[in-house]
Write a protein that holds these residues in place. Sequence first.
Motif, PDB file in Angstrom:
ATOM      1  N   THR A 115       0.820  -1.219   0.000  1.00  0.00           N
ATOM      2  CA  THR A 115       0.000   0.000   0.000  1.00  0.00           C
ATOM      3  C   THR A 115       0.853   1.268   0.000  1.00  0.00           C
ATOM      4  OG1 THR A 115      -0.180   0.194   2.410  1.00  0.00           O
ATOM      5  CG2 THR A 115      -1.824  -1.192   1.312  1.00  0.00           C
ATOM      6  N   TYR A 181      -2.545   5.080  -1.778  1.00  0.00           N
ATOM      7  CA  TYR A 181      -3.453   3.940  -1.718  1.00  0.00           C
ATOM      8  C   TYR A 181      -4.836   4.458  -1.323  1.00  0.00           C
ATOM      9  CZ  TYR A 181      -5.563  -0.298   0.235  1.00  0.00           C
ATOM     10  OH  TYR A 181      -6.403  -1.335   0.537  1.00  0.00           O
ATOM     11  N   LEU A 182      -5.855   4.102  -2.088  1.00  0.00           N
ATOM     12  CA  LEU A 182      -7.216   4.562  -1.787  1.00  0.00           C
ATOM     13  C   LEU A 182      -8.031   3.495  -1.071  1.00  0.00           C
ATOM     14  CD1 LEU A 182      -8.051   6.264  -5.214  1.00  0.00           C
ATOM     15  CD2 LEU A 182      -7.227   7.353  -3.115  1.00  0.00           C
ATOM     16  N   GLY A 183      -7.728   2.229  -1.374  1.00  0.00           N
ATOM     17  CA  GLY A 183      -8.500   1.148  -0.761  1.00  0.00           C
ATOM     18  C   GLY A 183      -8.635   0.008  -1.749  1.00  0.00           C
ATOM     19  N   HIS A 184      -9.551  -0.883  -1.488  1.00  0.00           N
ATOM     20  CA  HIS A 184      -9.811  -1.947  -2.459  1.00  0.00           C
ATOM     21  C   HIS A 184     -11.247  -2.406  -2.357  1.00  0.00           C
ATOM     22  CE1 HIS A 184      -8.636  -4.303   1.144  1.00  0.00           C
ATOM     23  NE2 HIS A 184      -9.467  -5.214   0.679  1.00  0.00           N
ATOM     24  N   ASN A 185     -11.730  -2.956  -3.462  1.00  0.00           N
ATOM     25  CA  ASN A 185     -13.069  -3.551  -3.470  1.00  0.00           C
ATOM     26  C   ASN A 185     -12.895  -5.061  -3.532  1.00  0.00           C
ATOM     27  OD1 ASN A 185     -13.795  -0.936  -3.687  1.00  0.00           O
ATOM     28  ND2 ASN A 185     -14.460  -1.074  -5.827  1.00  0.00           N
ATOM     29  N   ARG A 186     -13.882  -5.771  -3.031  1.00  0.00           N
ATOM     30  CA  ARG A 186     -13.810  -7.231  -3.087  1.00  0.00           C
ATOM     31  C   ARG A 186     -15.048  -7.796  -3.745  1.00  0.00           C
ATOM     32  NH1 ARG A 186     -11.605  -9.041   2.895  1.00  0.00           N
ATOM     33  NH2 ARG A 186      -9.973  -7.432   3.014  1.00  0.00           N
ATOM     34  N   ASN A 189     -14.366 -12.147  -2.562  1.00  0.00           N
ATOM     35  CA  ASN A 189     -13.126 -11.910  -1.809  1.00  0.00           C
ATOM     36  C   ASN A 189     -11.896 -11.679  -2.683  1.00  0.00           C
ATOM     37  OD1 ASN A 189     -12.793 -11.360   0.946  1.00  0.00           O
ATOM     38  ND2 ASN A 189     -11.305 -13.005   1.106  1.00  0.00           N
ATOM     39  N   ARG A 194      -7.301  -0.006  -5.388  1.00  0.00           N
ATOM     40  CA  ARG A 194      -7.484   1.307  -6.003  1.00  0.00           C
ATOM     41  C   ARG A 194      -6.412   2.248  -5.479  1.00  0.00           C
ATOM     42  NH1 ARG A 194     -11.574   3.152  -3.364  1.00  0.00           N
ATOM     43  NH2 ARG A 194     -12.206   1.246  -2.278  1.00  0.00           N
TER      44      ARG A 194
ATOM     45  N   GLU B 110      -3.046   1.724   8.844  1.00  0.00           N
ATOM     46  CA  GLU B 110      -3.965   2.763   8.369  1.00  0.00           C
ATOM     47  C   GLU B 110      -5.263   2.793   9.162  1.00  0.00           C
ATOM     48  OE1 GLU B 110      -4.168   0.968   4.437  1.00  0.00           O
ATOM     49  OE2 GLU B 110      -6.294   0.592   4.661  1.00  0.00           O
ATOM     50  N   THR B 112      -8.940   2.448   8.410  1.00  0.00           N
ATOM     51  CA  THR B 112      -9.644   1.821   7.297  1.00  0.00           C
ATOM     52  C   THR B 112     -11.137   1.839   7.552  1.00  0.00           C
ATOM     53  OG1 THR B 112      -7.783   0.294   7.147  1.00  0.00           O
ATOM     54  CG2 THR B 112      -9.753  -0.294   5.907  1.00  0.00           C
ATOM     55  N   ALA B 123     -18.534  -6.945   4.234  1.00  0.00           N
ATOM     56  CA  ALA B 123     -17.984  -5.735   3.621  1.00  0.00           C
ATOM     57  C   ALA B 123     -17.410  -6.042   2.248  1.00  0.00           C
ATOM     58  CB  ALA B 123     -16.910  -5.147   4.529  1.00  0.00           C
ATOM     59  N   ASP B 124     -17.633  -5.141   1.302  1.00  0.00           N
ATOM     60  CA  ASP B 124     -17.082  -5.323  -0.039  1.00  0.00           C
ATOM     61  C   ASP B 124     -16.239  -4.131  -0.460  1.00  0.00           C
ATOM     62  OD1 ASP B 124     -19.165  -3.380  -1.011  1.00  0.00           O
ATOM     63  OD2 ASP B 124     -20.456  -5.052  -0.428  1.00  0.00           O
ATOM     64  N   THR B 125     -16.350  -3.026   0.260  1.00  0.00           N
ATOM     65  CA  THR B 125     -15.580  -1.831  -0.096  1.00  0.00           C
ATOM     66  C   THR B 125     -14.718  -1.421   1.095  1.00  0.00           C
ATOM     67  OG1 THR B 125     -17.351  -1.151  -1.543  1.00  0.00           O
ATOM     68  CG2 THR B 125     -15.769   0.543  -0.915  1.00  0.00           C
ATOM     69  N   TYR B 126     -13.434  -1.399   0.877  1.00  0.00           N
ATOM     70  CA  TYR B 126     -12.480  -1.035   1.921  1.00  0.00           C
ATOM     71  C   TYR B 126     -11.799   0.251   1.492  1.00  0.00           C
ATOM     72  CZ  TYR B 126     -12.986  -5.813   3.724  1.00  0.00           C
ATOM     73  OH  TYR B 126     -13.491  -6.976   4.241  1.00  0.00           O
ATOM     74  N   ASN B 127     -11.948   1.304   2.290  1.00  0.00           N
ATOM     75  CA  ASN B 127     -11.321   2.586   1.953  1.00  0.00           C
ATOM     76  C   ASN B 127     -10.245   2.935   2.966  1.00  0.00           C
ATOM     77  OD1 ASN B 127     -13.047   3.049  -0.287  1.00  0.00           O
ATOM     78  ND2 ASN B 127     -14.654   3.713   1.130  1.00  0.00           N
ATOM     79  N   ASN B 128      -9.131   3.393   2.435  1.00  0.00           N
ATOM     80  CA  ASN B 128      -8.081   3.918   3.293  1.00  0.00           C
ATOM     81  C   ASN B 128      -8.455   5.349   3.655  1.00  0.00           C
ATOM     82  OD1 ASN B 128      -5.739   4.977   4.389  1.00  0.00           O
ATOM     83  ND2 ASN B 128      -4.633   5.011   2.436  1.00  0.00           N
ATOM     84  N   ASN B 131      -3.504   7.155   6.027  1.00  0.00           N
ATOM     85  CA  ASN B 131      -2.345   6.354   6.439  1.00  0.00           C
ATOM     86  C   ASN B 131      -1.104   7.234   6.649  1.00  0.00           C
ATOM     87  OD1 ASN B 131      -1.742   6.870   3.786  1.00  0.00           O
ATOM     88  ND2 ASN B 131      -1.367   4.746   3.193  1.00  0.00           N
ATOM     89  N   HIS B 171       7.121   2.620   6.620  1.00  0.00           N
ATOM     90  CA  HIS B 171       6.007   3.341   6.008  1.00  0.00           C
ATOM     91  C   HIS B 171       6.017   4.740   6.626  1.00  0.00           C
ATOM     92  CE1 HIS B 171       2.107   4.234   4.331  1.00  0.00           C
ATOM     93  NE2 HIS B 171       1.734   4.643   5.519  1.00  0.00           N
TER      94      HIS B 171
END
Lengths: 368, 492
Positions: A115, A181-186, A189, A194, B110, B112, B123-128, B131, B171
């Motif tokens: 990330t 790093y913005l995040g990720h979609n699953r 899984n 992104r 981070e 999250t 959950a399907d969307t994980y946003n940072n 960080n 980091h």
Amino acid sequence: MKPIHIIITILILCPLSQAQQKDPAKGGIATSSTPTVSYDVKPRGTVEKPLILRTYCPDPGVEDAVLGNHGKAAPTPKYSPRSGKDSKGIVQPINGIPAAIAVNHADELSYIWDTTECRLLYAWKDGFLDMSPYWGSNQGGRKGSRKGFGYTPKLDGILTYMTKGYHPIHINGKPVGIPSYLGHNRKNNLPTFRWSANKAVISTAITPISESDGGSLRVEYRAEGDASISYHGSNDHGIEQKAPNHLIVTITPDPAVAKFSKKKEKEFKGVTLARGEHLFTTYSCATCHSIDGGKNHGPTIKDLFGSKRMFGDQEITADDSYLYESIANPNAKIAPGYQPNFMPKFPMSADEINSLILYIKTFSKIHD
Amino acid sequence: MTHSETNPTMKPYLTILLVALLGITTIPTHAYLKVETIPLPEGTPPEIGGLTFDPDGKLYVATRRNDIFVATPNADPNAFEWNLFASGFHNGLGIEAPAPGHIVVSQMAELTEAIDTDGDGSADTYNNLNNEIGLSGNYHETNGLCSDGDGGYYIAAGTASHNGPTFWKTHGKYSKIGRRGRNYSAVQWKGWVMHFKDGKLTPFASGFRMHNGILRDSKGRLWCGDNQGDFRATSPLYLVEKGNFYGHPSSLVWDKNSPKGKDPLHTPQKKLDQMRTHATVLMPYAEMNRSCAEPAEIPAAFGVFPGQLIIADNNDTRITRIMLDEVGGKLQGSCTHFINGSGLRTGNNRLEWSPDGKQLYVGQTVRGWGKPSEGIQRLSFGGKTPFDVDKLKLTKTGFELTTTLPVANLDKAEISINSFHYQDSHRYGGGQLDKKNIPVTKTTNSGAKTFTIDLESLQAGKVYHIAIKNLKAKDGSKLHNENFYYTANRLH
């Protein structure tokens, strides 16, 4: 071992997670169940549904150019909390990737996506991570003692790919520079990462190529909107530019990399001071025992050898046999003022314990 | 620590038996507090990093290894139906749920946010979210979390420990100066409380060591404990206010007002003592709290001690209760046990009240240190108010104590007071210094439930240990807690 014993042993050792992860291919029931972690220190995903694990990750030697957006640590003088000053010796940083995401598709593919650099760092097959140094060991019963004093998991399997050089993507003709790093979609899984750079938003999806012997993977990049992307990686194969904002890179295992991962750990024999020092570091005894007389979770080992302590009304001298017992069976006698069950019981041979004793003695004026 | 595997349901019988045998009239803790154990799914290591309820009353549990489970709380502790809500969290030690199916987790690397956008329960969307707090690779750099009540968050970023190294590649930027010391701040914002709001992370307060857990109380005040160690003679509870410095120097390498290139570890202790904000309450290490974890505030609905703060002990089978007092416009106060043993395991890390305020969920984890002690326990009021000290206030001449029940027999000879003080230093922890008995000159019943203790002398900067023996309530019950520690930063 008699066959029956072997069967029992296998049953006992059979990691819980695998029994639980009803693999759809094997006629299990819960096809939708996402892999979870268990007491097993070798967690696994399935080919279809990877395990996404965030942890400190091993660094098998990723080159500096790849990690350009990381801070650079340096050796630091050892510090004595007792005197509040630097003491003799230097502490070296260790190898590890702090902020990456580890993904496992069973034996097929494991990879690390970072990330900080927003890129794939390396990939491997036939295993994932051995978490025991970091999570603690699973010895001592099904749930494990969870004692372990390492700082990173171990890479388990055969390395197949290591990225090289600067970020392989150029956006609108320009190198990535500092990505965020913005995040990720699953979906199922499967993660799609992104990230943004040069005011564009890019997504990266990594999937195993199942027709292969394992270790092959596809990396798919897409840019949002009208940004264009191009690929400039130095050691990758199969680049398909589908559209100005869409490209697919196919990576197949690199035998040169695989050799690298088989590097053996240094082996010691017999009772030696070097072995003792090595074990003291490996098992991180210093986490609890200072070597300078400072206070900690356990007694200091400074002047420990030859010192006297009271157990009830009996005075005992910390001699060879006392030290041996203290390490081999920590709860046999509890050093006055300390709590029982704190000092872990390490799986060590007599030679290893005796090597540790040699090392401990170097911190006392009396040696025999 | 050996209590960790005891079946708590066995305990009440044992206590009743003891009461019957010895004729003790102290209320057994189960009449005051009921302790239940709530199992996580079989096979999941219940190393609890965080607990929270969403606005629909669902309980989310972050395990330190990776996974976040969700369940609708059940009256039967064994009937929770857990589902995996999200995964991929490295030591998620703070969790909030701003909306149903929407969690915010402070993990190592981070802050999250994980959202179930399609409503399928996971959950399907994980946003940072952010960080910018660095990560050196040290095992100790965990982050606590609480809401700011206004869409933002406070993050308590713990320092690294010299018992572990950093990685070669960190980091965030690395500070060679910050790396020195026992508990160190080699990367940004270790040892700080940070405020995250509207996408921006801003420094809020510095000088922390390991403030494992942070609370915003019903009055909007921010609280955190810290762990005994370097620059922490004992376990403190701090009222966290913007711009303050709380005494551990390492964080100052990242303070833009600190002289550049100067090692904050070289600041003389005298100077640090002048710069720092005092702990509101100091909790003696062995007697009260060995390893402060998350604070919480007792809701009115619970049934006893409404509005008081409690703070978990990660290293013993107890939770500390705080009684605040205001002197000269500043808060200070005292501590005693909220619960000590009675089926509570050790490893107490996180405290979270059920939405109705009637049950306290305790998340526990001990891993690597001693025997694992972990899981979720739930405390509820057993219905019988214990005879205990409810308020402890400093007067011009001593203390005024208010009890929960009317007092039967006040006897000056049964009250003893010691004073001592602590001195923070670069050394790990510190003793109770200059310990002195302070003669009690007079005790007075000033109301059915109130009495005062007059002392020969009072001195600012001292901790007063008030020990009360053989005090009985009118209904015959013995005093539940007999030891109280008042931190007298100021006098009237």
